[in-house]
Design a protein around this motif. Sequence first.
Motif, short mmCIF file in Angstrom:
data_model
loop_
_atom_site.label_atom_id
_atom_site.label_comp_id
_atom_site.label_asym_id
_atom_site.label_seq_id
_atom_site.Cartn_x
_atom_site.Cartn_y
_atom_site.Cartn_z
N ALA A 199 0.84 -1.21 0.00
CA ALA A 199 0.00 0.00 0.00
C ALA A 199 0.87 1.25 0.00
CB ALA A 199 -0.93 -0.02 1.21
N LEU A 200 1.97 1.24 0.75
CA LEU A 200 2.85 2.40 0.82
C LEU A 200 3.54 2.67 -0.52
CD1 LEU A 200 4.30 4.63 2.41
CD2 LEU A 200 6.00 2.89 3.10
N VAL A 201 4.12 1.63 -1.13
CA VAL A 201 4.85 1.84 -2.38
C VAL A 201 3.89 2.15 -3.52
CG1 VAL A 201 6.82 0.42 -1.67
CG2 VAL A 201 4.87 -0.66 -2.84
N ARG A 202 2.65 1.69 -3.42
CA ARG A 202 1.66 2.04 -4.45
C ARG A 202 1.35 3.55 -4.38
NH1 ARG A 202 -2.31 -0.95 -3.01
NH2 ARG A 202 -2.00 -2.70 -4.45
N ASP B 190 2.07 6.30 -7.33
CA ASP B 190 1.02 7.17 -7.89
C ASP B 190 1.41 8.65 -7.76
OD1 ASP B 190 -0.37 4.88 -8.46
OD2 ASP B 190 -1.72 5.05 -6.71
N ARG B 191 2.02 9.01 -6.64
CA ARG B 191 2.43 10.40 -6.45
C ARG B 191 3.52 10.80 -7.44
NH1 ARG B 191 5.98 13.31 -3.21
NH2 ARG B 191 6.86 11.39 -2.34
N TYR B 192 4.46 9.87 -7.63
CA TYR B 192 5.54 10.15 -8.58
C TYR B 192 5.00 10.20 -10.01
CZ TYR B 192 9.61 10.03 -5.51
OH TYR B 192 10.55 10.35 -4.57
N GLN B 193 3.94 9.44 -10.28
CA GLN B 193 3.34 9.50 -11.61
C GLN B 193 2.77 10.89 -11.90
OE1 GLN B 193 3.03 6.94 -14.08
NE2 GLN B 193 2.48 8.76 -15.27
N LYS B 194 2.11 11.49 -10.91
CA LYS B 194 1.55 12.84 -11.08
C LYS B 194 2.66 13.87 -11.25
CE LYS B 194 -2.62 11.84 -8.41
NZ LYS B 194 -3.40 12.16 -7.18
N ASN C 236 12.43 4.45 -10.24
CA ASN C 236 12.79 3.92 -8.92
C ASN C 236 11.53 3.62 -8.10
OD1 ASN C 236 14.68 3.28 -6.76
ND2 ASN C 236 13.95 5.17 -5.81
N ALA C 237 10.56 4.50 -8.14
CA ALA C 237 9.30 4.28 -7.42
C ALA C 237 8.53 3.11 -8.01
CB ALA C 237 8.46 5.56 -7.45
N GLU C 238 8.57 2.98 -9.33
CA GLU C 238 7.90 1.86 -10.00
C GLU C 238 8.53 0.52 -9.59
OE1 GLU C 238 5.25 -0.14 -12.54
OE2 GLU C 238 5.24 1.93 -11.82
N ASN C 239 9.85 0.50 -9.51
CA ASN C 239 10.53 -0.74 -9.10
C ASN C 239 10.19 -1.12 -7.66
OD1 ASN C 239 11.76 -1.04 -11.60
ND2 ASN C 239 13.58 0.13 -10.99
#
Length: 365
Positions: free
Chosen positions: A112-115, A119-123, A137-140
Amino acid sequence: MLHRALSLALPVVLLMLTACNQEPASPAVVRPALVVQPQPAEAVADTYPGEVRARLEPELAFRIGGKVSKRLVEEGQRVKLNQPLAELDPQDVRLQLEANRAQLAGAEANLALVRTERDRYQKLLDKQMISHSQYDNAENLYRAGIARLKQAKAEFDVAGNQADYAVLRAPQAGVIARRQVEVGQVVAAGQTVFTLAADGEREVAIAVPEQQYARFAVGQPVTVELWSHPGQRFEGRIRELSPAADPRSRTYAARVAFTSADVPATLGQSARVFIAHPGQAALSVPLSAVTAEAGQAYVWRVTGEHRVQRVTVQLGAYGTDSVPVLAGLTADDWVVAAGGHVLREGQQVRPVDRANRAVALTGKE
């Protein structure tokens, strides 16, 4: 001269006196002799003792090791499908299950945390406020969280199975044939604790001696007599024949299956298996009728004049109370059934049957 005449007459007088004192010789006593005729071929068969067993006898064991805390059945008890038989101490597997449950909860929280971070990094990437490398890095981290959650779920499922394995259940209905476990005993995974005689077909287990092994084959017809039904024969066949001998008894294990499903055979019942072989002798005589001398077997045949005649015979495999005669006798012969070691060639006897009745030996030479 007178003295000489007396000396010659004295032996004659003594001989006459001796002859007068002798009694006439008594006639020879004709002793009775139990006689029988050779039995017909259908009565000739090798006999093997056996025990009625279940065709399927799975050995039951725990899939994990541990200390036995409960034994729920006894030897000889009937059980149903999935009925609990024994239990291991569940403390260790329960603790392992709780540890895996905690790991699963941690993996879910981490995902839940890494998701959320992804999502925040995607925005931020859409607004071109971060670089692609930061987003990657966030996706990995998100993908690693998914993999960690899958691993935690798998370990939790395994721990749940281990908890179920702490209870040994019957794989099918049947009877507990053997029990090899006690409460408090520590057993290893796969160690046999029960042997189940499954419901269904019944068979007879026999042991075949080494010297007779070559005469047997799978599918060979046999007959079976149950001790609870003496004199009644049931048709069967050899279903299984072990290719290796038992290292201690030096016998080969064989299984005899009944041809009919209506045989009243119960587990543990004693039985006798009768096996006839092609080319077997047409006749047999009681074991007590056979005498041997210098390695050669013979019987005493009674002639029509009620005199015994020694006849050399060739014998087959000895049975429990009779022996096949391969050569030397015919079905019309009468032989002395017992006491042959005290007879002599040409001796006259009085033939009788087992009821002590006189036997007329008609048509004998």
